[in-house]
Design an enzyme around this catalytic site. Structure first.
Site, PDB file in Angstrom:
ATOM      1  N   CYS A 111       0.812  -1.227   0.000  1.00  0.00           N
ATOM      2  CA  CYS A 111       0.000   0.000   0.000  1.00  0.00           C
ATOM      3  C   CYS A 111       0.840   1.268   0.000  1.00  0.00           C
ATOM      4  O   CYS A 111       0.308   2.361  -0.188  1.00  0.00           O
ATOM      5  CB  CYS A 111      -0.941   0.007   1.192  1.00  0.00           C
ATOM      6  SG  CYS A 111      -2.074  -1.373   1.142  1.00  0.00           S
ATOM      7  N   HIS A 250      -3.644   7.037   2.190  1.00  0.00           N
ATOM      8  CA  HIS A 250      -4.030   5.689   1.777  1.00  0.00           C
ATOM      9  C   HIS A 250      -5.441   5.426   2.308  1.00  0.00           C
ATOM     10  O   HIS A 250      -5.749   5.685   3.468  1.00  0.00           O
ATOM     11  CB  HIS A 250      -3.027   4.690   2.343  1.00  0.00           C
ATOM     12  CG  HIS A 250      -3.400   3.262   2.119  1.00  0.00           C
ATOM     13  ND1 HIS A 250      -3.918   2.816   0.924  1.00  0.00           N
ATOM     14  CD2 HIS A 250      -3.341   2.177   2.930  1.00  0.00           C
ATOM     15  CE1 HIS A 250      -4.163   1.527   1.014  1.00  0.00           C
ATOM     16  NE2 HIS A 250      -3.825   1.108   2.217  1.00  0.00           N
ATOM     17  N   ASN A 280     -10.196  -0.551   0.032  1.00  0.00           N
ATOM     18  CA  ASN A 280      -8.738  -0.414   0.040  1.00  0.00           C
ATOM     19  C   ASN A 280      -8.190  -1.039  -1.248  1.00  0.00           C
ATOM     20  O   ASN A 280      -8.230  -2.253  -1.415  1.00  0.00           O
ATOM     21  CB  ASN A 280      -8.193  -1.137   1.280  1.00  0.00           C
ATOM     22  CG  ASN A 280      -6.689  -1.105   1.372  1.00  0.00           C
ATOM     23  OD1 ASN A 280      -6.003  -0.755   0.421  1.00  0.00           O
ATOM     24  ND2 ASN A 280      -6.173  -1.490   2.529  1.00  0.00           N
TER      25      ASN A 280
END
Ligand code: ACO
Length: 325
Positions: A111, A250, A280
């Site tokens: 990520c 994020h 996500n």
């Protein structure tokens, strides 16, 4: 020389998977997912869509937004943890789809991948090696998701985002901070399918080819390292959080973003959020959010922008730059 974002782009697959859809697959419900994560729905790639397909569409949008000829791009970097193949790199496939002559490689930092890739692209330009670099974050997380594990399958989605980096007249890159702590590797990993434990009937049966995550530990990690990395880039630039116009974090969990907003005493309006629509998307989440912020007119020339990533590795990092367009 000032080096900044010339254009942004993104792409998300058509298929929407809602929380109610998930409730038909595992023991969960919209209320739990919404209150614990903020996620309402996510996009899922079709059977014939791989990471390079999403990356290519995002790249076309970014090139168009930058208003450049695609042949000006000299390097393609794809940040991904869900590459089409072990080899070739997803970036090489994107380079071919674009029909350009360019160097191309993938970058693996889960990520935080886009934060690493942006800094890498910037460094190539700063060093005088290339003039324009295409930096993409793209994922098909649905391919490494265990759809029977309610602890992870509610979180992830597919998508891609991209930026074209190059010389700008004003603004651009100010500071960056990148960290890895491999001692936490076991908190978020795909145990099998690599050289440590190659894919086999057994690993498939055990679902070890899918992402395993210690959600609580990752949550604690995120709320600890997020402020640390942002403080680092602000200190480097000798400014404070008050000077930042937009944070593009994020998109993992709304509670993580809310806790950072409180910690820095900054209103939630200064944090761009689109996780309710996409979940996500790992390495794609920051560029996907940055592109939507750009297209919604949330960014004005001279705005100070902070982008932040954290996740598998464990890795984390952030970049401060000034919007140049
Ligand atoms: N639906 C309903 N109940 C659930 C679900 C679900 N989908 N999942 C877990 N539960 C239950 C648990 O079993 C537990 O029940 P119990 O109290 O009876 O034991 C209860 O809900 C609470 O579970 P927790 O795991 O403590 O829930 P938490 O509030 O920590 O939320 C979550 C879990 C959303 C995963 C959170 O920990 C989180 O967001 N972590 C960070 C994840 C993250 O950001 N990961 C990505 C990093 S990025 C990358 O690199 C890929």
């Amino acid at each position: 020389m000032k080096i900044g974002v010339l254009g942004t782009g993104s792409f998300a697959p058509e298929k929407i998977l809602t929380n109610d859809d998930l409730a038909k697959m595992v023991d969960t419900n919209d209320e739990w997912i919404s209150t614990r994560t903020g996620i309402k729905e996510r996009r899922i790639a079709s059977a014939d869509e791989a990471t390079s397909d999403l990356a290519y569409r995002a790249a076309l949008n970014a090139i168009d937004n930058a208003g450049i000829d695609k042949n000006e791009i000299e390097l393609v970097i794809v940040a991904t943890m869900t590459s089409d193949h072990f080899t070739p790199s997803t970036a090489a496939l994107v380079q071919d789809k674009l029909g350009i002559k360019a160097a191309a490689f993938d970058l693996s930092a889960a990520c935080t991948g886009f934060i690493y890739a942006f800094t890498t692209g910037y460094s190539f330009i700063k060093a005088g090696i290339y003039k324009k670099v295409l930096v993409i974050g793209a994922e098909t997380m649905s391919r490494v998701t265990d759809w029977t594990d309610r602890g992870t399958c509610i979180l992830f989605g597919d998508g891609a985002g991209a930026v074209v980096l190059g010389e700008t007249e004003t603004g651009g890159f100010i500071s960056s901070h990148l960290v890895a702590d491999g001692s936490g590797a076991c908190e978020l990993l795909v145990p099998a399918g690599g050289s440590r434990t190659p894919a086999s009937h057994e690993t498939l049966d055990n679902k070890d080819v899918y992402l395993k995550m210690n959600g609580r530990e990752i949550f604690k990690f995120a709320v600890k390292v997020f402020p640390e990395t942002v403080e680092n880039i602000l200190e480097q630039a000798n400014i404070t959080a008050d000077d930042i116009d937009l944070f593009v974090p994020h998109q993992a969990n709304i509670r993580i973003i809310e806790s950072i907003s409180k910690r820095f005493k900054q209103p939630m309006e200064k944090f761009y959020v689109n996780l309710h629509k996409y979940g996500n998307t790992s390495g794609a989440s920051v560029p996907l959010a940055l592109d939507e912020a750009n297209r919604e007119g949330r960014l004005k020339k001279g705005d100070k922008v902070v982008i932040v990533g954290f996740g598998g590795g464990l890795t984390y990092g952030s970049i401060l730059f000034e919007w140049s367009k």
